[in-house]
Design a protein around this motif. Sequence first.
Motif, mmCIF file in Angstrom:
data_model
loop_
_atom_site.group_PDB
_atom_site.id
_atom_site.type_symbol
_atom_site.label_atom_id
_atom_site.label_comp_id
_atom_site.label_asym_id
_atom_site.label_seq_id
_atom_site.Cartn_x
_atom_site.Cartn_y
_atom_site.Cartn_z
ATOM 1 N N SER A 93 80.688 5.810 33.981
ATOM 2 C CA SER A 93 79.964 6.892 34.637
ATOM 3 C C SER A 93 80.054 8.183 33.815
ATOM 4 O O SER A 93 79.053 8.890 33.636
ATOM 5 N N MET A 94 81.242 8.473 33.307
ATOM 6 C CA MET A 94 81.429 9.677 32.500
ATOM 7 C C MET A 94 80.623 9.610 31.209
ATOM 8 O O MET A 94 80.015 10.596 30.794
ATOM 9 N N ARG A 95 80.603 8.453 30.583
ATOM 10 C CA ARG A 95 79.832 8.304 29.343
ATOM 11 C C ARG A 95 78.349 8.545 29.596
ATOM 12 O O ARG A 95 77.674 9.205 28.800
ATOM 13 N N ALA A 96 77.830 8.001 30.692
ATOM 14 C CA ALA A 96 76.418 8.191 31.020
ATOM 15 C C ALA A 96 76.132 9.665 31.305
ATOM 16 O O ALA A 96 75.124 10.217 30.847
ATOM 17 N N LYS A 97 77.027 10.309 32.039
ATOM 18 C CA LYS A 97 76.845 11.723 32.362
ATOM 19 C C LYS A 97 76.886 12.577 31.094
ATOM 20 O O LYS A 97 76.077 13.486 30.915
ATOM 21 N N ALA A 98 77.827 12.274 30.209
ATOM 22 C CA ALA A 98 77.941 13.024 28.959
ATOM 23 C C ALA A 98 76.718 12.801 28.078
ATOM 24 O O ALA A 98 76.187 13.750 27.496
ATOM 25 N N ALA A 99 76.264 11.567 27.984
ATOM 26 C CA ALA A 99 75.085 11.272 27.167
ATOM 27 C C ALA A 99 73.869 12.042 27.678
ATOM 28 O O ALA A 99 73.094 12.594 26.894
ATOM 29 N N SER A 100 73.729 12.092 28.981
ATOM 30 C CA SER A 100 72.618 12.831 29.567
ATOM 31 C C SER A 100 72.767 14.336 29.315
ATOM 32 O O SER A 100 71.801 15.006 28.921
ATOM 33 N N ALA A 101 73.964 14.859 29.525
ATOM 34 C CA ALA A 101 74.204 16.297 29.358
ATOM 35 C C ALA A 101 74.035 16.757 27.913
ATOM 36 O O ALA A 101 73.631 17.893 27.664
ATOM 37 N N LEU A 102 74.339 15.880 26.963
ATOM 38 C CA LEU A 102 74.287 16.254 25.550
ATOM 39 C C LEU A 102 73.005 15.816 24.853
ATOM 40 O O LEU A 102 72.816 16.116 23.672
#
Length: 169
Positions: A93-102
């Motif tokens: 979940s964190m990886r997906a959120k980070a990928a989206s945010a960046l």
Amino acid sequence: RSEVREALTWKVEDLFAADEDWQKEIISIDKDLALFDQYKGKLHEGPQTFLSCLLAQEKLSIRMVQAGTYAMLRQSEDGTNPNNQANSSKLASMRAKAASALSFIESEILALPDGTVEKYIAEESELEAFKTQLNDLLNSKEHRLSPETEKAIASLGEVLGAPYNVYQA
């Protein structure tokens, strides 16, 4: 893991002393994603802003790799452990959120006028360390989708990785 001699096991404590430390780092990474808002729409302002963003992204990536390695090693040690399964899900979940945010970073770099990145590298010597990465990105320009589409795809990382996560469990 409990049946394996300690000398033959991973020393995950070198990454995080305890699971609670890992949990705190995941929360901290989540909060730090908001820091990237200061760079949105500003990578065209000059080499200093550009460098600052890339350095912040690099620092966050290192933290994500460390957190990811910890969670993956724990999952590998015992995939039936509910805590390890939950942590793997948190990581995904964190990886997906980070990928989206960046995702804006690559989109904005690709939207810069031709020659801008090269000009920034010439003006700011610290950008030289990112030259290969930036050139690879610029070479992918013709294959990129719109920034909105790239962000949507990046945010689906957790969903797209679900089959593998189920397999691992």
